[in-house]
Every structure is written in C-alpha cells, then in structure tokens.
Scaffold this motif. Structure first.
Motif, PDB file in Angstrom:
ATOM      1  N   UNK A   1       0.841  -1.198   0.000  1.00 43.16           N
ATOM      2  CA  UNK A   1       0.000   0.000   0.000  1.00 43.16           C
ATOM      3  C   UNK A   1       0.879   1.253   0.000  1.00 43.16           C
ATOM      4  N   UNK A   2       0.297   2.320  -0.515  1.00 46.59           N
ATOM      5  CA  UNK A   2       1.066   3.553  -0.734  1.00 46.59           C
ATOM      6  C   UNK A   2       0.622   4.686   0.203  1.00 46.59           C
ATOM      7  N   UNK A   3       1.603   5.369   0.765  1.00 52.30           N
ATOM      8  CA  UNK A   3       1.325   6.537   1.604  1.00 52.30           C
ATOM      9  C   UNK A   3       1.849   7.779   0.888  1.00 52.30           C
ATOM     10  N   UNK A   4       1.053   8.865   0.892  1.00 52.99           N
ATOM     11  CA  UNK A   4       1.545  10.122   0.346  1.00 52.99           C
ATOM     12  C   UNK A   4       1.655  11.129   1.492  1.00 52.99           C
ATOM     13  N   UNK A   5       2.819  11.778   1.567  1.00 57.67           N
ATOM     14  CA  UNK A   5       3.071  12.753   2.629  1.00 57.67           C
ATOM     15  C   UNK A   5       3.289  14.118   1.994  1.00 57.67           C
ATOM     16  N   UNK A   6       2.577  15.150   2.476  1.00 55.62           N
ATOM     17  CA  UNK A   6       2.825  16.497   1.950  1.00 55.62           C
ATOM     18  C   UNK A   6       2.872  17.516   3.083  1.00 55.62           C
ATOM     19  N   UNK A   7       3.744  18.517   2.912  1.00 49.93           N
ATOM     20  CA  UNK A   7       3.888  19.544   3.950  1.00 49.93           C
ATOM     21  C   UNK A   7       3.353  20.891   3.478  1.00 49.93           C
ATOM     22  N   UNK A   8       2.669  20.897   2.333  1.00 48.63           N
ATOM     23  CA  UNK A   8       2.149  22.166   1.826  1.00 48.63           C
ATOM     24  C   UNK A   8       3.177  22.857   0.959  1.00 48.63           C
ATOM     25  N   UNK A   9       2.961  24.156   0.707  1.00 48.55           N
ATOM     26  CA  UNK A   9       3.786  24.838  -0.282  1.00 48.55           C
ATOM     27  C   UNK A   9       5.064  25.422   0.308  1.00 48.55           C
ATOM     28  N   UNK A  10       5.214  25.409   1.622  1.00 48.86           N
ATOM     29  CA  UNK A  10       6.431  25.987   2.197  1.00 48.86           C
ATOM     30  C   UNK A  10       7.335  24.906   2.777  1.00 48.86           C
ATOM     31  N   UNK A  11       7.387  24.779   4.077  1.00 52.31           N
ATOM     32  CA  UNK A  11       8.231  23.772   4.706  1.00 52.31           C
ATOM     33  C   UNK A  11       7.663  23.386   6.059  1.00 52.31           C
ATOM     34  N   UNK A  12       8.015  22.201   6.498  1.00 54.00           N
ATOM     35  CA  UNK A  12       7.597  21.737   7.812  1.00 54.00           C
ATOM     36  C   UNK A  12       8.643  20.708   8.211  1.00 54.00           C
ATOM     37  N   UNK A  13       9.798  21.205   8.664  1.00 56.57           N
ATOM     38  CA  UNK A  13      10.963  20.369   8.956  1.00 56.57           C
ATOM     39  C   UNK A  13      10.614  19.190   9.869  1.00 56.57           C
ATOM     40  N   UNK A  14       9.928  19.497  10.970  1.00 58.48           N
ATOM     41  CA  UNK A  14       9.687  18.469  11.982  1.00 58.48           C
ATOM     42  C   UNK A  14       8.851  17.318  11.427  1.00 58.48           C
ATOM     43  N   UNK A  15       7.922  17.605  10.535  1.00 57.23           N
ATOM     44  CA  UNK A  15       7.088  16.533   9.984  1.00 57.23           C
ATOM     45  C   UNK A  15       7.899  15.636   9.043  1.00 57.23           C
ATOM     46  N   UNK A  16       8.717  16.242   8.186  1.00 55.47           N
ATOM     47  CA  UNK A  16       9.521  15.422   7.268  1.00 55.47           C
ATOM     48  C   UNK A  16      10.538  14.593   8.061  1.00 55.47           C
ATOM     49  N   UNK A  17      11.156  15.217   9.060  1.00 57.38           N
ATOM     50  CA  UNK A  17      12.121  14.488   9.912  1.00 57.38           C
ATOM     51  C   UNK A  17      11.438  13.296  10.580  1.00 57.38           C
ATOM     52  N   UNK A  18      10.232  13.530  11.083  1.00 58.35           N
ATOM     53  CA  UNK A  18       9.485  12.478  11.752  1.00 58.35           C
ATOM     54  C   UNK A  18       9.145  11.342  10.783  1.00 58.35           C
ATOM     55  N   UNK A  19       8.750  11.694   9.554  1.00 54.41           N
ATOM     56  CA  UNK A  19       8.385  10.678   8.562  1.00 54.41           C
ATOM     57  C   UNK A  19       9.595   9.809   8.196  1.00 54.41           C
ATOM     58  N   UNK A  20      10.794  10.410   8.163  1.00 53.16           N
ATOM     59  CA  UNK A  20      12.008   9.663   7.822  1.00 53.16           C
ATOM     60  C   UNK A  20      12.587   8.916   9.026  1.00 53.16           C
ATOM     61  N   UNK A  21      11.972   9.040  10.196  1.00 55.43           N
ATOM     62  CA  UNK A  21      12.519   8.376  11.384  1.00 55.43           C
ATOM     63  C   UNK A  21      12.199   6.887  11.344  1.00 55.43           C
ATOM     64  N   UNK A  22      13.056   6.104  11.982  1.00 59.64           N
ATOM     65  CA  UNK A  22      12.877   4.652  11.978  1.00 59.64           C
ATOM     66  C   UNK A  22      11.567   4.245  12.634  1.00 59.64           C
ATOM     67  N   UNK A  23      11.147   4.968  13.695  1.00 62.44           N
ATOM     68  CA  UNK A  23       9.926   4.561  14.389  1.00 62.44           C
ATOM     69  C   UNK A  23       8.705   4.705  13.483  1.00 62.44           C
ATOM     70  N   UNK A  24       8.634   5.819  12.729  1.00 65.15           N
ATOM     71  CA  UNK A  24       7.483   6.019  11.841  1.00 65.15           C
ATOM     72  C   UNK A  24       7.537   5.033  10.679  1.00 65.15           C
TER      73      UNK A  24
END
Lengths: 173, 234
Positions: free
Chosen positions: A1-24
């Motif tokens: 199954x496929x997940x799509x992650x988006x942070x909008x048109x600017x940036x959201x460092x903490x969300x991208x960092x969290x998505x790339x973390x081993x726990x997530x």
C-alpha cells in the motif's frame, strides 16, 4: 500500500524528519504500507542533501519502506488519488482536497506557524471523526493505532447553500 | 462670540453631521432585505485573497447561476497570477457548460488588480502608506471609475468578501460611496472554513461593517453578535 506525505507549499521540517525516522517507517511497514511518496517542499531534514544539484527527487530504501521524495509534485490530485493513506500538514485546502476524495487522512498541525489555526481545524474535524490529528512526536503511535474504517465519511460539496443564500439576499427567491 | 468659538462650533457641527451619516449607513439588523429586484441580472464582485482564500471563494462562486450573476468582477491582489489563472479556468468551464449566448460573447467578467494593503511579514510600521495606496486603488474602482464612462455603470450589486487584509480597504471604499449617497453594493463576508474558534483579523474588522457576516463553524457565533451559520458552505 502507498502513503503520500505532503507539507504544503512551504516547509515543515519536523514533519519530514518524523516521517524519515525509523519509528514512523517501521510503524508504516508493520501496517502494510510498503511505499511512500513524500513532497518535502523546502523542508530541512537529514536526507535533504540527496536532492542536491537541481534534482527534483530521490529514492531511498529504509526500514523496510521504499521512499520516493520530491521537492514539489506538479499535481497533488494524482498523488491523493493513488494513495491509500495521506499524511499532511493541517492546511484547510489540503484537508478539503483529501477528504473530498475519501482518502484516509492523518494531519499534523504545524506548531511553528504564527497565527496557528491549523490546530483548531484539525481537532474540530477529528472530533467529528473525519480524520486523525497527531503530532510529530506521536506520529508513529498514531499510525499503529490508526483504523481507516473507523473514519466518518466527509460530506460532498453542496453549492446550493451559498447559492440560496445569495439568491435570497439579492431578491431572486 | 469670537472667531475661535465659531470655528469650534462649526467643527463640532461637522463632526456631528459626519457621525450621524455614518450611523445612518451602518448595516441594520439582519432581518432587512432588499426588495425583490426587477432586473433579472445581478452584478457580482468577488474579492480573491490568494491561496486558500481564492480556492474557497471560487468554490462558492462556482455554485452560482452565471446567467443570473452577470457581469462578474474578480478583485485580486497585485502579482497573484495563480488566482488569475483559476478565474480563467472557472469561467471557461462555466462557459463550456452554458447554452447562453451571453456566456459565449465574452466581456462578461473582468479582473481588477489592487496593490496589497499589507504584504505577508510586512512590519506594522510601514503598513499605513501601503494601505493608503491600496485604498486609493479601491476608491478608484468602486467610486470614481464609473463616472468616467457614459452611460454610467455602477461597481456592483453585491460584493463577496473573505480575508485577508486588502478586503478591508475594499470595504472602506464601499463606505465612501455610502457616505456620499452613491450606489453601493451589498457586502457579504464569508469567514474561511479554517476558522473554527477564533475569527480572522479581517473577520474581526469587518463583522460590524458588512451586511451579512457568515461563519462556517457555529463556535464563532459566540464572538460575532451579527454572525450567521448555515453549515459548511464549501
């Protein structure tokens, strides 16, 4: 199954960092999500150097998940369409687009925004059962507990409300 | 009575007259309705505040009968090419679906560009001059422009507003018309779907100035005495 992650048109460092973390990533993998596509915008995160030299995207295999990361995707509608789960910031435009396509949605309000009403909208819609609201720290846990079938279907766009309002005001009805 | 006393009296009378006029033109209770229109058409003006504001407003506009709400004026902020493109897309889609000759003739909608009253992250100190430039543009479009043409057209029958900042200068221009006794559009303000518990700055500023103030979450009615809630409009 496929997940799509988006942070909008600017940036959201903490969300991208969290998505790339081993726990997530391992939580996603356990739930059967083997592929994720990330639109990271201008966010800063540990793998951002892979985007160097004018590249628009990079691919990575981590914790059992195949990741495809894009700076900006030309059309998000296509991505929403293909995804089995969307994880996004809590901007009202993104929320409306995703819920109108009946896609399961986990939102993470961006706490760094000055005039923060993302949090209000996210929790109001969560109370109505239309989506799940989380934080960058609790995202892995939210994914583990997430049951898309428990979500309440979002009502379709009903233009007649505004139409009647204006027709009445202007003396047409 | 010396000249000083005379000027004080005149000033006091003037202030009283201005205040009386402003009191007179402020919106009445919401039970007031314009009598049924004899015309089949209604001239519509819509402010598109860029980004999410534009998307919401165009979704609302898309629900209207375009043969009834014609001609249409879209007001955008300077440099907002995305909103301009979205307007063209909506108009083209509507024209394709329409049987009417009017829709195929073109000239049924126009786009006005206004400098932003306050740019994102602009400091509060430098806001007044840019706001004045923005206001002058609004006054030109809403008040002056119509008298440069004959037969004299008017700005609009109804103006639909949503944040951010520049919509306040538009509203003030409409008030100038009201103050001078010129034709002025009805004003409808629709608060963004994103506003659940607190009104936006524009909402707070405009809620007692517009004819109808519509919110999309009932929690907001507590704050706005004149607000209305009709469910989610978008």
């Amino acid at each position: 199954m496929l997940v799509f992650v988006t942070v909008g048109s600017t940036r959201f460092d903490a969300l991208v960092q969290s998505v790339f973390s081993s726990s997530v990533l391992s939580s996603l993998s356990e739930k059967g999500y083997s592929n994720i596509v990330v639109q990271c915008g201008n966010s800063e995160f540990p793998y951002v150097h892979l985007l160097a030299q004018g590249e628009q995207s990079f691919q990575l295999e981590k914790d059992g998940v195949a990741i495809e990361c894009w700076k900006f995707k030309p059309s998000l509608q296509v991505e929403y369409e293909e995804a089995d789960l969307v994880i996004s910031h809590a901007g009202s435009g993104t929320i409306l687009d995703v819920l109108r396509m009946d896609k399961p949605l986990i939102v993470v309000p961006n706490p760094t925004l000055l005039d923060n009403h993302q949090e209000e909208l996210a929790s109001a819609l969560e109370q109505l059962g239309h989506l799940k609201s989380s934080t960058t720290l609790q995202l892995a846990r939210t994914i583990q507990d997430f049951d898309p079938s428990s979500l309440v279907k979002f009502p379709p766009f009903d233009g007649s409300k505004f139409q009647n309002l204006l027709d009445e005001e202007m003396g047409f009805i | 009575m010396g000249p000083f006393h005379v000027s004080v009296c005149v000033t006091a009378l003037l202030i009283l007259a201005v205040c009386t006029r402003i009191y007179y033109i402020l919106p009445r209770s919401k039970s007031f309705r314009r009598p049924s229109k004899s015309s089949k058409h209604c001239k519509l003006a819509v402010f598109l505040g860029s980004g999410g504001h534009t998307s919401e407003m165009l979704a609302l506009v898309s629900s209207l009968d375009f043969n009834r709400y014609v001609p249409r004026t879209y007001i955008i902020s300077e440099g907002d090419t995305l909103s301009e493109r979205k307007v063209a897309m909506l108009e083209a889609a509507k024209a394709a679906n329409s049987e009417s000759d009017m829709a195929k003739n073109g000239e049924i909608y126009s786009i006005l560009t206004i400098p932003r009253a306050r740019k994102v992250h602009q400091s509060l100190l430098t806001t007044p001059p840019t706001a004045i430039v923005s206001l002058l543009h609004c006054v030109y479009y809403v008040t002056i422009k119509q008298y440069q043409q004959t037969p004299c057209p008017y700005f609009a029958d109804v103006l639909v507003l949503n944040g951010p900042g520049t919509c306040l200068t538009l509203c003030l221009a409409v008030y100038l018309n009201k103050f001078l006794g010129l034709s002025a559009p009805k004003m409808l303000y629709v608060e963004s779907f994103a506003r659940v518990k607190t009104l936006s700055v524009s909402g707070k500023l405009l809620h007692s100035l517009v004819d109808r103030f519509i919110v999309q979450w009932p929690q907001l009615l507590k704050h706005s005495g004149r607000g209305e809630f009709h469910g989610w409009l978008i």
